[in-house]
Scaffold this active site. Structure first.
Site, short mmCIF file in Angstrom:
data_model
loop_
_atom_site.label_atom_id
_atom_site.label_comp_id
_atom_site.label_asym_id
_atom_site.label_seq_id
_atom_site.Cartn_x
_atom_site.Cartn_y
_atom_site.Cartn_z
CB CYS A 2 -0.79 0.09 1.15
SG CYS A 2 -1.95 -1.60 1.28
NE ARG A 27 5.11 2.11 -0.86
CZ ARG A 27 5.64 2.05 0.16
NH1 ARG A 27 6.15 2.53 0.40
NH2 ARG A 27 5.48 1.28 1.38
CD1 TRP A 73 0.50 -6.66 -3.32
CD2 TRP A 73 -0.14 -6.84 -1.00
NE1 TRP A 73 0.63 -7.45 -3.20
CE2 TRP A 73 0.52 -8.03 -1.82
CE3 TRP A 73 0.30 -6.86 0.26
CZ2 TRP A 73 0.81 -9.48 -0.61
CZ3 TRP A 73 0.13 -8.01 1.14
CH2 TRP A 73 0.67 -9.17 0.76
CG ASN A 97 0.22 2.31 3.29
OD1 ASN A 97 -0.84 2.83 2.98
ND2 ASN A 97 1.30 2.49 3.26
N GLY A 98 -0.81 -0.05 6.82
CA GLY A 98 -1.19 -0.89 8.27
C GLY A 98 -1.87 -2.01 8.21
CD GLU A 460 17.68 -14.10 -5.49
OE1 GLU A 460 16.86 -14.29 -3.96
OE2 GLU A 460 17.01 -12.63 -5.72
CE LYS A 464 14.75 -12.86 -7.67
NZ LYS A 464 14.89 -11.48 -7.36
CD GLU A 467 10.60 -12.46 -6.83
OE1 GLU A 467 9.86 -12.34 -5.17
OE2 GLU A 467 11.61 -12.12 -7.31
CG HIS A 483 17.68 -37.87 0.44
ND1 HIS A 483 18.19 -39.45 1.42
CD2 HIS A 483 18.98 -37.30 0.32
CE1 HIS A 483 19.18 -39.55 1.37
NE2 HIS A 483 19.62 -38.39 0.86
CE LYS A 581 11.63 -3.36 -5.03
NZ LYS A 581 12.29 -4.60 -5.86
C1 G6P Z 1 9.00 -8.38 -0.60
C2 G6P Z 1 9.62 -8.61 -2.48
C3 G6P Z 1 11.04 -9.26 -2.20
C4 G6P Z 1 11.79 -8.72 -0.85
C5 G6P Z 1 11.55 -8.87 0.49
C6 G6P Z 1 12.10 -8.19 1.62
O1 G6P Z 1 8.84 -9.44 -0.48
O2 G6P Z 1 8.98 -9.17 -3.02
O3 G6P Z 1 11.76 -9.27 -3.48
O4 G6P Z 1 13.35 -9.00 -1.30
O5 G6P Z 1 9.88 -8.57 0.11
O6 G6P Z 1 12.06 -6.39 1.30
P1 G6P Z 1 13.05 -5.45 1.46
O7 G6P Z 1 12.77 -4.52 0.87
O8 G6P Z 1 13.02 -6.34 3.06
O9 G6P Z 1 14.28 -6.34 1.10
#
Ligand code: G6P
Length: 586
Positions: A2, A27, A73, A97-98, A460, A464, A467, A483, A581
């Site tokens: 948000c 975001r 969001w 927000n929150g 990672e 990626k 996502e 396993h 984000k």
């Molecule tokens: C969200 C984003 C990720 C990010 C994570 C942590 O889930 O989609 O890409 O790695 O938050 O965010 P930060 O701002 O704490 O790195």
């Protein structure tokens, strides 16, 4: 996640509010809305979907000098028009927000007083509760000061009261809120990106502070209603204009920025002999690294480096787990919090908890003056510039780079690395990923495997891919696959295997043979110093080897592969569905 924007000033404000919420688009959001005073009445325009669609319904020439905007969001209730912000209950209209944790209980109480609710949101309950308080004492500031006694959870809110068309009201606890000031114009926002086009002067609201703002000025009070003087900060960083610069997507642009950012960072520390300016980790007995998502994954890579170069045990914890588990930290422990945004709710709380245990805290953060930057004992800015694509790339690589620098602070790094890494990254950019991407973009499941550091990189890489391409990707420690999960390997199942660490490459190669024997379509991502038989893989991505930087080179390759897979599938690469984000709720 948000985003909040509010404006009060001498000019018509709808264009500023829309520009502000557009700047917060990165975001991640699913619905959007604005509210403004027009003559004596408050108008609300909101809907599910994108800002560009809502914009078509808004006449920005309307005479209005006070208004609020929001990108939502969804947390409580699906993305829909009725759940979108702003919410209005009688005299109160607000964006929030929150998360109000005890909203159900307050809702039940308010229903007894005759309140009715249209949406599923906690925000409408907050709105009704403020209206309830205001109906009792007819004083907005007093009403807002009473929230902290009742509300459990977090809130940053910007409020219009229909009895007062001159003022915006703000209050916050937990979630971030800033107030930007310029001549006769005041902009409230949840993030600096929303105000920077208008002003570089701003203040950061602290928890339980309350603000009343008009076109003639503002007053901020503490929770005892005492007026306080806040420091005005000047945002002196160069903030990149948010533009794709000719790239098809922000994600691709940001991957291509990595070369320059890594080169600049290394030049700064190595050419000026500044490695020693970084904190010395060798004095700690144990180190915890906390983060969420890719920041957590960067911490895993950091663990490998710190343990290997500094001989200190490192425990990497998902911040949301760290918050609620039994901890063994004390004043001799170091807790490193990694966060691009610096506003991830779980990571913030992990830092607060670490401080309660008297551990020393270091934030590795991208966003200037963000909450984690402010509450950590020490902050290291990775200076990646604004990252717009929801899937992080350049921030992840710089987090890893800083962890490498921290682990080599005492040992030192040869300056020749600066030119070498830049040439190596360019080589990784030049690899053709498109053909390979086409071969796997129609798959439903993809596996990633690796050992040690390569396992951490593969984690990672798989994140990626899933996502942004929505392909189910699962990552396994190479030796663990048999396993259980090897039962899922079938003819043609892609297995992306990462090998950058020569020492254990033969072990991973054995595991690759196990999946190959079961029909897997093996894609090998390896450094050029690894010797492999041609018949163990179907496709290969070879990145240059480097004693220190190989992980960064291979991850750039994996980022680009994910990008082209998602592109081939026609996905919304920069704004993948459901993701945000910056995750400001727990
Ligand atoms: C969200 C984003 C990720 C990010 C994570 C942590 O889930 O989609 O890409 O790695 O938050 O965010 P930060 O701002 O704490 O790195």
């Amino acid at each position: 996640m948000c985003g909040i924007v509010g404006y009060v000033g001498k000019k018509n404000c709808l264009k500023t509010i829309i520009d502000g919420i557009k700047a917060l688009e990165y975001r991640g959001y699913d619905s959007v809305g604005v509210a403004y005073f027009r003559d004596d009445d408050i108008s609300i325009i909101k809907d599910k979907g994108r800002i560009m669609d809502l914009e078509k319904k808004i006449d920005t020439n309307i005479e209005t000098k006070i208004g609020i905007g929001h990108t939502r969001w969804a947390t409580h209730g699906e993305p829909s028009k009725v759940n979108a912000h702003p919410h209005r209950v009688n005299k109160i209209t607000l964006v929030h927000n929150g998360i109000i944790e005890n909203y159900d209980e307050i809702r039940t109480e308010l229903i007894k007083y005759g309140y009715e609710f249209k949406s599923d949101t906690d925000t409408e309950v907050l709105c009704a509760y403020i209206d309830y308080l205001y109906s009792k004492n007819n004083d907005m500031i007093k009403s807002l000061s009473m929230l902290k006694d009742k509300i459990k959870g977090s809130y940053a809110t910007c409020i219009l009261c229909s009895d007062d068309k001159e003022h915006l009201y703000i209050v916050k606890k937990g979630s971030p809120l800033i107030l930007g000031t310029s001549n006769d114009e005041y902009i409230i926002a949840s993030d600096i990106a929303a105000i920077i086009d208008k002003t570089k002067r701003y203040m950061i609201l602290d928890d339980d502070e309350i603000g009343i703002i008009s076109g003639n000025g503002y007053e901020i009070c503490d929770s005892d209603l005492k007026v306080i003087k806040k420091d005005i900060l000047t945002f002196d960083k160069n903030i990149d204009k948010i533009s794709k610069d000719g790239y098809d997507h922000f994600m691709l642009k940001e991957i291509y920025e990595e070369d320059d950012l890594i080169k600049k960072t290394l030049s700064y520390y190595l050419n000026n002999d500044l490695l020693k300016d970084l904190p010395d980790l060798s004095k700690y007995k144990e180190i915890y690294i906390v983060g969420c998502g890719s920041a957590y994954n960067a911490g895993l890579v950091g663990k490998y480096y710190i343990e290997n170069y500094l001989n200190i045990p490192v425990y990497v914890e998902i911040a949301s787990e760290f918050r609620y588990k039994k901890l063994f930290i004390n004043d001799e422990s170091l807790v490193i919090a990694i966060s691009q945004s610096g506003e991830t709710a779980d990571t913030i709380e992990a830092v607060n908890i670490a401080k309660k245990y008297k551990a020393k805290t270091i934030g590795i953060v991208n966003t200037y003056k963000s909450t984690i930057a402010r509450i950590s004992d020490e902050v290291i800015y990775i200076n990646a510039g604004i990252e717009v694509a929801v899937a992080t790339t350049k921030a992840y690589s710089l987090q890893v780079l800083y962890l490498i620098l921290l682990s080599l602070r005492n040992k030192g790094i040869d300056k020749n690395i600066i030119n070498k890494i830049s040439n190596d990254i360019k080589e990784v950019y030049e690899i053709d990923y498109k053909e390979l991407a086409k071969k796997i973009s129609n798959k439903e499941h993809i596996f990633f495997i690796g050992r040690g550091i390569d396992y951490y990189l593969a984690i990672e890489g798989s994140l990626k891919l899933k996502e942004i391409s929505y392909i189910h990707a699962e990552c396994y420690a190479a030796g663990e696959l048999k396993h259980g999960t090897i039962s899922l390997i079938d003819k043609g199942t892609p297995v992306i295997s990462v090998i950058t660490n020569k020492d254990i490459s033969s072990k991973t190669i054995s595991n690759i043979k196990e999946v190959k024997a079961r029909g897997a379509y093996v894609i090998l991502v390896c450094t050029d110093d690894i010797v492999v038989d041609k018949d163990i893989y179907d496709d290969i991505i070879i990145v240059p080897s480097d004693e220190v930087m190989s992980p960064i080179l291979s991850i750039i390759g994996l980022q680009l592969l994910s990008y082209y897979v998602a592109k081939d599938k026609g996905c919304d690469i920069d704004k993948p569905r459901n993701l945000a984000k910056s995750v400001t709720v727990e």
